[in-house]
Design an enzyme around this catalytic site. Structure first.
Site, PDB file in Angstrom:
ATOM      1  N   ASP A 119       6.450  -8.685   3.283  1.00  9.14           N
ATOM      2  CA  ASP A 119       6.741  -9.781   2.368  1.00  9.14           C
ATOM      3  C   ASP A 119       8.095  -9.613   1.689  1.00  9.14           C
ATOM      4  O   ASP A 119       8.762  -8.576   1.819  1.00  9.14           O
ATOM      5  CB  ASP A 119       5.650  -9.857   1.293  1.00  9.14           C
ATOM      6  N   TYR A 146       2.487   3.015   6.071  1.00  5.94           N
ATOM      7  CA  TYR A 146       3.240   2.572   4.900  1.00  5.94           C
ATOM      8  C   TYR A 146       3.274   3.697   3.870  1.00  5.94           C
ATOM      9  O   TYR A 146       2.314   4.463   3.734  1.00  5.94           O
ATOM     10  CB  TYR A 146       2.574   1.355   4.247  1.00  5.94           C
TER      11      TYR A 146
END
Length: 291
Positions: A59, A123
């Site tokens: 995002d 991540y």
């Protein structure tokens, strides 16, 4: 079209200035990382229309040390496909000053798919402790971590909470609502959820030490905003705002509305660090391509 080649590229970016990794619509002023990559590849003047298939969506404000994508490229005048290193150099040249760089390229089989062939994604979320306001961070860290006022996080409790999330679960409570909601299976296998001390990029040079934590998550795939929601919940446990029992109740509710408002970690501390593939999936055979 014997000179039509499919490539897998790995690329990194600082996501602060971009609308996310995927292409933004033409009317939108802030563009996605994909817009810049496709524009750079078009400057190589291929015969075919250029379209990247991104492996892992990130995002606005989220960064990547290693995302990946595949695309097809056919050169003019019957020229042979680009050598991999030459392709990397050419794309990076045309990216100019964008905070985006291709790190490596592989010629892959024609049926390779960057998203569906990915075996795992990792991540890291970076948290700076004892920083009341982000303006007090070193400039180089400004948009690359989440600053938290207190240093009083119960890391032991956070690790216990992280252990509750590892394994196969319905993570519906940890996904945000978006247009993909009806189509994505909420059952995911979280292979890794670890919390370790990190370090500032300027640790040896800044006037004071800034303690950092790094939260690492690995899974084959994640739901929309799942990592940021898990991170926010784990920090809330460390702050005493959520108990382990509360976290278990949120997970077992299997409902995005069960996730407490105001807990989601901000985008700026999140980095996609790895997308892994089987070596056999990305191995290109010249003989196979000619059959």
């Amino acid at each position: 079209m014997h000179n039509l080649a499919r490539y897998l590229v790995f690329f990194q970016y600082i996501g602060t200035k971009y609308s996310g990794v995927v292409k933004a619509p033409p009317h939108q002023l802030r563009k996605g990382v994909q817009n810049y990559l496709e524009d750079a590849i078009r400057r190589l003047k291929p015969l075919n229309p250029v379209s990247l298939t991104i492996s892992s969506r990130t995002d606005t404000g989220v960064h990547a040390l290693s995302n990946s994508a595949h695309f097809d490229l056919q050169r003019k005048n019957d020229n042979p496909p680009f050598p991999e290193d030459s392709l990397v150099d050419a794309i990076n040249f045309h990216l100019g000053t964008a905070q985006i760089r291709v790190t490596r390229a592989h010629r892959v089989p024609d049926d390779f798919h960057a998203r569906y062939c990915a075996q795992s994604r990792s991540y890291i979320y970076r948290i700076a402790l004892g920083v009341p306001h982000h303006s007090q961070l070193p400039l180089i860290e400004h948009d690359l971590c989440w600053n938290i006022r207190s240093t009083e996080l119960d890391v032991g409790a956070m690790r216990e909470a992280a252990a509750l999330l590892v394994g196969v679960h319905d993570f519906s409570s940890f996904r945000a609502v978006n247009s993909d909601l009806p189509f994505k299976n909420p059952v995911k296998t979280l292979d890794v959820a670890s919390i370790q001390p990190g370090s500032s990029f300027t640790q040896a040079h800044f006037h004071r030490e800034i303690p950092l934590l790094e939260l690492t998550f690995t899974s084959r795939s994640f739901l929309y905003k799942q990592v940021r929601r898990m991170t926010g919940a784990l920090v809330a446990v460390g702050q005493g705002r959520l108990s382990l029992h509360n976290l278990k109740e949120i997970l077992e509710a299997r409902d995005s509305l069960a996730y407490p408002q105001g807990l989601v970690a901000p985008a700026r501390g999140l980095f996609l660090t790895r997308v892994d593939y089987r070596a056999t999936d990305i191995q290109f055979s010249q003989q196979t391509s000619e059959e």
